[in-house]
Design a protein around this motif. Structure first.
Motif, PDB file in Angstrom:
ATOM      1  N   GLU A  95    -121.372 -91.763  51.047  1.00  0.00           N
ATOM      2  CA  GLU A  95    -120.998 -93.167  51.167  1.00  0.00           C
ATOM      3  C   GLU A  95    -120.225 -93.431  52.453  1.00  0.00           C
ATOM      4  O   GLU A  95    -120.173 -94.572  52.925  1.00  0.00           O
ATOM      5  CB  GLU A  95    -120.164 -93.594  49.961  1.00  0.00           C
ATOM      6  N   ARG A 205    -126.785 -99.888  54.679  1.00  0.00           N
ATOM      7  CA  ARG A 205    -125.611 -99.118  55.099  1.00  0.00           C
ATOM      8  C   ARG A 205    -126.063 -97.883  55.849  1.00  0.00           C
ATOM      9  O   ARG A 205    -126.859 -97.076  55.356  1.00  0.00           O
ATOM     10  CB  ARG A 205    -124.779 -98.730  53.879  1.00  0.00           C
ATOM     11  N   ASP A 249    -129.140 -96.288  53.573  1.00  0.00           N
ATOM     12  CA  ASP A 249    -128.798 -96.698  52.213  1.00  0.00           C
ATOM     13  C   ASP A 249    -129.063 -98.196  52.088  1.00  0.00           C
ATOM     14  O   ASP A 249    -128.539 -98.994  52.877  1.00  0.00           O
ATOM     15  CB  ASP A 249    -127.321 -96.411  51.915  1.00  0.00           C
TER      16      ASP A 249
END
Length: 444
Positions: A95, A205, A249
């Motif tokens: 992330e 992302r 992402d």
């Protein structure tokens, strides 16, 4: 009697020969054994060779008692085996960071005892790991690790030292497009409507450098086998300007979509068009079709442009009443039709003519540049002579005939000579103009 006596004498002679040969072999073996025994006694019990024998026996006993692990390894069965294309498991905060520089898979070579390698192959659970959890943004050199391998087995990794780059991820919003996939597995008579998404935008992302390469994001809608309205969760993918998929992402990973499915169709008349020229005194008297109209299937935008379907009739070889089966050629964009051929029955009559006076000349392809200019034609009307059978000519009016002058390409003042074109609703007769061309004058 003499015969039996002779057989007994032969058997006796054979036995004597065998005994003699056996005695010779026994004497030879006895001499050899005696020779070996003598030399063994001389070596073992001689002062000259006794010390040498004792030394050899001592070395042998020492080797047996003091054999080491290294020496025993000489008797081990070692082997080398390569596991090809083993996936690399990257341990990182996905992330937060985008990872580059690590291959998706590597070759792993193992060296060890054949039994260990056989066990590893059967379990098939080796794992290649790139542990980046302690690294920060930037470039670092790491060593790939292989897990689930016994310590006694040696491991060699192709390109085991890796220069890895970590970049922090950011988020951007993109408008969502779409592609219908597997359309070849869908009945071509159906038409797909505009998809209705739960949201027209998505978040992507990745690192700044990767996001700069994103040209569009699409939902991939699978339409295999659909024949009615449907809903689905379509996977999303991002692409660069060359249509190459990017590893990013996408939030969310799928998008719910509704798609309407229709089966557009249109019924149009079939028109027969004469191709070629009949004999001088002959003409088509009547023409009857097994089908007067046909139903077409395709996209609505295509069907809207079609008002009739033409079927060619080769008349140059017709000199008597005939019945022919002619194929129906579908226009581009029409996927299917209710029929692929039509039966045409024709009767042949005498050729005659009829002249229509003062048929107006229509202008076509008048450009916007001529909108404010004066356009004059040397002739506004023309006479048209129609050749065909009496029955055909009786059903033709002046309004069924169209004469045109094509002004395409004319945009400036001046005079231009243009050829005239003539056609009519009846395509089984011939049309002839009294003049073939006119002069068009353009003024301000």
């Amino acid at each position: 009697m003499n015969k039996k006596r002779k057989q007994r004498e032969d058997r006796r002679e054979i036995k004597e020969n065998l005994v003699e040969k056996y005695s010779k072999v026994e004497r030879a073996f006895g001499r050899f054994y005696k020779w070996i025994s003598v030399w063994t006694d001389r070596i073992l019990f001689s002062q000259r060779y006794g010390k040498l024998v004792a030394l050899l026996l001592a070395i042998f006993v020492y080797a047996v008692i003091n054999i080491s692990d290294d020496a025993s390894s000489l008797f081990e069965t070692r082997q080398v085996y390569t596991f090809y294309s083993q996936p690399v498991n990257v341990l990182v905060n996905e992330e937060t960071y985008e990872v580059s520089g690590i291959a998706e898979s590597v070759d792993v070579q193992l060296q060890g005892d054949i039994n260990d390698l056989q066990m590893i192959r059967q379990q098939n659970n080796i794992s290649v790991v790139a542990d980046l959890r302690q690294l920060g943004e930037g470039s670092s050199e790491i060593q790939l690790e292989v897990q689930n391998i016994p310590s006694r087995v040696e491991v060699f990794i192709e390109s085991g030292n890796v220069n890895v780059v970590l970049k922090k991820k950011v988020t951007r919003t993109y408008t969502l497009g779409y592609d219908f996939v597997n359309q070849s597995q869908m009945d071509a008579t159906y038409d797909l409507g505009e998809p209705q998404f739960d949201s027209d935008t998505v978040n992507v992302r990745a690192s700044e450098d990767t996001l700069d390469q994103v040209s569009y994001v699409k939902a991939l809608i699978d339409v295999s086998g659909v024949n009615s309205d449907f809903e689905t969760d379509a996977p999303l993918a991002a692409y660069n300007e060359n249509g190459e998929k990017l590893q990013v992402d996408i939030i969310p990973e799928t998008m719910h979509v509704k798609v309407g499915v229709t089966q557009p169709k249109k019924t149009v008349p079939i028109q027969v068009v004469a191709v070629g020229t009949m004999e001088e005194d002959l003409a088509i008297e009547t023409c009857t079709l097994s089908l007067d109209e046909i139903t077409l299937y395709g996209k609505q935008s295509v069907l809207d442009q079609i008002s009739s379907i033409e079927v060619s009739l080769p008349v140059s070889g017709i000199n008597s009443d005939r019945t022919l089966n002619m194929p129906i050629t579908l226009p581009s964009g029409v996927t299917s039709a209710s029929a692929n051929q039509v039966t045409i029955s024709v009767t042949v009559g005498e050729r005659t003519s009829r002249t229509f006076s003062d048929v107006p000349i229509d202008r076509t392809n008048v450009s916007d540049a001529l909108a404010d200019k004066q356009i004059r034609m040397s002739d506004e009307t023309v006479d048209v002579t129609v050749y065909g059978s009496e029955t055909m000519l009786q059903n033709i009016d002046k309004e069924d005939i169209m004469v045109t002058a094509d002004l395409k390409g004319i945009s400036e003042n001046g005079e231009t000579t243009l050829a005239l074109a003539v056609s009519g609703s009846n395509r089984l007769v011939e049309y002839d103009l009294s003049i073939d061309e006119i002069t068009v004058t353009v003024n301000d």
